[in-house]
Design an enzyme around this catalytic site. Structure first.
Site, PDB file in Angstrom:
ATOM      1  N   LYS A 149       0.860  -1.182   0.000  1.00 33.39           N
ATOM      2  CA  LYS A 149       0.000   0.000   0.000  1.00 33.39           C
ATOM      3  C   LYS A 149       0.901   1.237   0.000  1.00 33.39           C
ATOM      4  O   LYS A 149       1.929   1.258   0.696  1.00 33.39           O
ATOM      5  CB  LYS A 149      -0.895  -0.033   1.248  1.00 33.39           C
ATOM      6  CG  LYS A 149      -1.938   1.089   1.301  1.00 33.39           C
ATOM      7  CD  LYS A 149      -2.891   0.916   2.486  1.00 33.39           C
ATOM      8  CE  LYS A 149      -3.928   2.027   2.541  1.00 33.39           C
ATOM      9  NZ  LYS A 149      -4.879   1.851   3.668  1.00 33.39           N
ATOM     10  N   SER A 191      -9.928   2.099   2.816  1.00 35.77           N
ATOM     11  CA  SER A 191      -9.000   2.850   1.987  1.00 35.77           C
ATOM     12  C   SER A 191      -7.993   1.968   1.249  1.00 35.77           C
ATOM     13  O   SER A 191      -7.362   2.427   0.303  1.00 35.77           O
ATOM     14  CB  SER A 191      -8.237   3.849   2.850  1.00 35.77           C
ATOM     15  OG  SER A 191      -7.404   3.161   3.773  1.00 35.77           O
ATOM     16  N   SER A 224     -10.301  -0.277   7.015  1.00 29.80           N
ATOM     17  CA  SER A 224      -9.673  -0.115   5.700  1.00 29.80           C
ATOM     18  C   SER A 224      -8.995  -1.358   5.146  1.00 29.80           C
ATOM     19  O   SER A 224      -8.569  -1.365   3.994  1.00 29.80           O
ATOM     20  CB  SER A 224      -8.658   1.034   5.727  1.00 29.80           C
ATOM     21  OG  SER A 224      -9.340   2.259   5.724  1.00 29.80           O
TER      22      SER A 224
END
Lengths: 484, 481
Positions: free
Chosen positions: A78, A153, A177
């Protein structure tokens, strides 16, 4: 050979037995990325050259019998994890050209174990969002249906693993998330106990809630990598002073006689029929495996969302103050004076969801409001944590849906923040209490996957993975992959 | 103006920032040494790079606990950190990590000496916080430079109760704190370099009033003398304003040492809602009893204890003991001198007199004195055992200061030994009397004042080496004959 159809363990075995090289495996994924990601937009940066160099090094180590524990396995990170010399954007214009001068502990640990980074995945700006539509680098698409969102997210991580552009990806979870996008993309996503995974080099959103983890195709894959990410880090003062747990040890042990709690407050709520059915089916499966089902009460759980939307914005309002255009990152053109530099840099560099949360947080901490908002939220947070402690006296894990439903269409909720925030209603409590939570696929509706969530007591990631693995040994939901 | 002041009293509280002398910063491993090139001592944490986290330097806990003990204060456990939010270019995170609730040191006091005797000043709290960097405006045309070398340097902010009544008391309190931090070796206390900084909260009220007046905070005062002057100026300014029928504005003011005035800061420079909240990156710190005890066992003797010991052990006056004990280096030097000289009173006089004068002259610290404690001790010993007179000793001291030679060598080389042989002195006196018949006549006819003349003549004849007491005694008996 369809290398991307192998589990992580099978890939590792294949590398060890020299059935294929890391360069072959890595190239295979890089090709898939170049073929499919233009549409999905799950990567912000593809680190092709870096990946091939590191794959080659892994292959050399295998040849010299000096291989590392996870040598040559590809992974996507990420874009919230700092990677030295490689762009780390956090999905924001503010850091769109930012090259970190150091690497996060998570990246370093996995790198030291030989993992090969394929690239940095897309995400909601500064990890604020539940649909991956707030990224400065454009929205991410759900591989199951490209009109739908992948969740957020960690939407880029979920999307790329779901589309098999990477075998596994790191992710972070402040209010859901990891688990929410895992649910929406048909993946296994685990957020460990707060403090298990070092936050050093993981760009902060809300420090007391943020926790790193993974999205994977199975509990077994997740266990393998989470173990490598975990462990005490002296650079993070909130990191637990514990060695990395052995997450594979109990994976195959039966769950017979163990207890699953169903919080009545969650099940009193009206939920779509397909959600109810999927959860009931999962409960039946667990009963069949010998687990006992017990009703538990988390009586303050309804406070979770309001508590979260005080504490997370309050912490973010301070955490994001460093983006001022002075030392690094975006700086506005021709500032008139100091104030103009600060104001315009932040006005132009942040997107609207980030600004909304900074405003809420600043307000909640202001003189005269602090006691009524922040202080009260902290007290209520303790009540939620106490509810969980009480419940875990009677049960091993707590089961609920991960999300109120399956994925939704892009744009559908972007103008309604409250509706968007409700996506995390089942996931937020675990963050407030610092507990480990996992989402695993357990059904589908209209071609879109759906997940269930298991929350465990503090430090019991192994038990969560054991429950998830038992389920996955007896069902096929996690094996379903989208047609891309 | 001065006449009017009599009707007013001032209420003063001090906030003293002490830079702790750790090797590395409060929350990072970067060096804290002074004077390096800009931004060469600022690591990723000091630069507030995305994703970095603070890790507490435990050395500061020990230092703060020592200070707490010296201030007779409570040590809080758990003690916790908070974020103080404000935007400024030299504050890289956009917040300062400080302490709000549960400061490490709370509720203590300090006794100071005033002209009306001893006075107790309450210490509200002392908390840990990180220093900011520096903005440099002069070197860059139309732009400002930022130097973050100082960012993250550990500070202890010591906050007094508003129990100080005069500028002199404020300085006495400040000097006392200075002395303590130097004794504890937790800071060099150098005000000129900014390692000790003082902000003064001042208000005035009519004598007899119980309500507090509106206060101002004066910043940027960087010497003991300026603290006294700034506070005195502020008291007089406020009295003048109020007597003229004006009101005092609650504001932050800057002291201008060149003009000896204070002026208000621009409101932008301080108008802030700091939005304190607990620092989530640092968990509250529990200070175990054993940990605290271990530090307390290691406490050095403090200025007040030393002062009392000097009075009882060396029979010094309170005044002398206070002067000597205020500075750890002076106190140490004194004890070393006494060890050799065996004369506390004479040692005190020499240290406070001749030695002090020379040190001041050359702006030297006593640690860098050109006459070591050992050498001064020997000099005083030679006075005590009668080898040299006090007057000769002063000449020798001058020579020691310049040449660094030992006293016995100078005495021997220059033949400065005191003449104590009665016969030798007698013959010198006989000669002086024989050479001055006129004065002898006058003296014997009642002009007593001339005794001094004879002493002077004898000393001159002996080149100052004759023992003055013997000269006196013998001369008296001879002149009476």
């Amino acid at each position: 050979m369809n290398l991307h159809k192998l589990t992580l363990r099978e890939q590792l075995e294949g590398l060890k037995k020299n059935e294929f090289s890391s360069v072959e495996l890595t190239s295979h994924y890089l090709e898939r990325i170049s073929k499919h990601d233009e549409e999905l937009n799950s990567f912000i940066t593809v680190t092709e050259e870096h990946a091939l160099t590191h794959a080659k090094l892994a292959d050399d180590r295998y040849k010299n019998n000096q291989s590392l524990p996870l040598d040559g396995l590809p992974i996507a990170h990420k874009d919230i994890f700092c990677t030295k010399g490689i762009k780390t954007t956090c999905g924001s214009k503010m850091l769109s050209d930012f090259e970190a001068p150091y690497s996060s502990t998570v990246y370093t640990k996995l790198d030291n174990m030989g993992m090969v980074m394929l690239g940095k995945t897309n995400m909601d700006e500064f990890a604020m969002g539940s649909s991956n539509e707030t990224s400065y680098f454009g929205p991410v698409k759900n591989p199951w249906n490209k009109k739908y969102v992948p969740g957020g997210s960690s939407g880029g991580s979920a999307s790329c693993v779901s589309a098999e552009l990477a075998p596994i990806a790191t992710a972070t979870d402040t209010g859901g998330s990891i688990r929410q996008p895992a649910s929406l993309c048909g993946l296994t996503g685990i957020k460990p106990t707060y403090g298990r995974v070092s936050r050093y080099g993981m760009i902060a959103f809300a420090s007391s809630l943020d926790q790193g983890g993974v999205v994977a195709r199975s509990a077994e894959d997740a266990a393998l990598i989470l173990e490598g990410m975990s462990g005490h880090d002296p650079k993070d003062s909130t990191s637990l002073k514990l060695e990395a747990p052995d997450l594979l040890k109990n994976l195959d042990k039966p769950i017979k006689g163990m207890k699953i709690g169903l919080p009545k407050e969650f099940f009193e709520k009206e939920m779509p029929e397909f959600v109810e059915k999927a959860i009931q089916d999962a409960i039946e499966t667990y009963k069949h495996l010998g687990a006992e089902i017990v009703e538990v009460s988390l009586k303050n759980i309804n406070l979770s969302l309001p508590i979260y939307y005080i504490i997370a914005p309050a912490e973010c309002s301070a955490n994001l103050s460093r983006y001022d255009g002075v030392r690094y990152g975006y700086r506005c053109e021709d500032p008139k004076d100091l104030e103009d530099l600060f104001m315009r840099t932040r006005e132009e560099g942040f997107g609207s969801e980030v600004k909304r949360r900074i405003l809420i947080g600043t307000y909640a901490l202001s003189a005269g409001f602090y006691d009524a908002y922040y202080l009260k939220a902290q007290k209520c947070r303790q009540l939620v944590a106490n509810d969980f402690s009480e419940a875990f006296k009677a049960v091993d894990v707590i089961l609920s849906p991960t999300t109120p439903g399956t994925s939704f269409k892009a744009g559908e909720k972007s103008d309604d923040p409250i509706e968007m925030y409700l996506q995390d209603i089942f996931t937020i409590p675990a963050n407030l209490a610092g507990l480990p939570g996992i989402s695993i696929p357990c059904g589908e509706n209209s071609g879109l996957p759906l997940g269930m969530q298991l929350v465990g007591n503090s430090l019991q990631e192994d038990k969560l993975l054991q429950f998830a693995h038992s389920y996955q040994m007896n069902t096929d939901w996690h094996k379903k992959m989208p047609n891309i | 103006m001065n006449e009017n002041l009599k009707n007013w009293e001032a209420v003063i509280g001090l906030e003293i920032h002490v830079q702790l002398s750790t090797k590395s910063k409060l929350f990072s491993g970067a060096s804290t040494s002074f004077g390096a090139l800009p931004n060469t001592q600022a690591c990723n944490i000091d630069l507030a790079m995305p994703g970095v986290l603070p890790v507490l330097n435990e050395e500061v806990l020990k230092m703060a606990i020592k200070l707490g003990k010296a201030l007779n204060a409570n040590i809080n456990s758990p003690t916790s950190f908070a974020r103080k939010n404000y935007f400024y270019p030299d504050s890289p995170k956009g917040y300062q990590i400080s302490q709000m609730d549960n400061p490490i040191v709370e509720t203590g006091y300090l006794d100071i000496e005033t002209e009306n005797g001893s006075k107790r000043i309450g210490v509200t709290r002392a908390h840990l916080e990180e220093d900011a960097g520096k903005s440099l405006h002069d070197d860059f045309e139309g732009q400002s430079g930022i130097d973050l070398n100082r960012a993250g340097t550990p500070l202890l902010e010591i906050v007094s109760e508003p129990e100080i009544s005069t500028a002199e008391e404020a300085v006495a309190y400040l000097k006392s704190i200075h002395s303590i931090i130097r004794y504890l070796n937790i800071s060099d206390g150098n005000m000129a370099e900014g390692s000790m900084r003082c902000d003064a909260n001042v208000s005035v009220r009519k004598k007899g009033d119980t309500e507090l007046g509106t206060r101002t905070e004066t910043k940027n005062v960087n010497s003991f003398r300026f603290v006294e002057k700034a506070i005195q100026y502020e008291i007089e300014r406020q009295v003048h304003e109020l007597e003229s029928g004006n009101k005092i504005t609650q504001e932050t003011r800057l002291y201008d040492s060149q003009k000896n005035t204070t002026r208000p800061m621009r409101s932008k420079e301080f108008a802030n809602d700091y939005r304190y909240f607990p620092e989530p990156d640092l968990l509250p710190i529990i200070l175990e009893k054993d940990f605290i005890q271990c530090i307390l066992d290691d406490m050095p003797e403090m200025p007040n204890e030393k002062k009392e010991r000097f009075v009882s052990q060396f029979s010094l006056s309170k005044y002398d003991a206070d002067l000597l004990a205020a500075d750890k280096d002076i106190a140490n030097y004194f004890e070393e001198v006494v060890k050799i000289s065996n004369s506390p009173k004479l040692s005190t006089n020499w240290i406070m007199g001749e030695l002090s004068a020379e040190l001041n002259n050359e702006n030297l610290n006593i640690r860098d004195s050109k006459v070591s404690s050992e050498k001064l001790g020997q000099l005083i010993l030679r006075i005590e055992d009668g080898t040299i007179s006090g007057k000769i000793a002063k000449d020798i001291f001058e020579k020691m200061w310049v040449s660094g030679k030992e006293v016995d060598i100078i005495i021997k080389d220059e033949g400065l030994e005191q003449v104590t042989d009665n016969k030798e002195i007698e013959s010198m006196i006989d000669e002086v009397i024989a050479n001055n018949p006129e004065q002898l006549e006058q003296y014997r006819s009642g002009k007593d004042r001339l005794f001094g003349f004879f002493v002077g003549q004898v000393m001159k004849a002996s080149q100052g080496k004759a023992n003055p007491k013997q000269v006196n005694d013998i001369l008296k008996s001879k002149l009476e004959k």
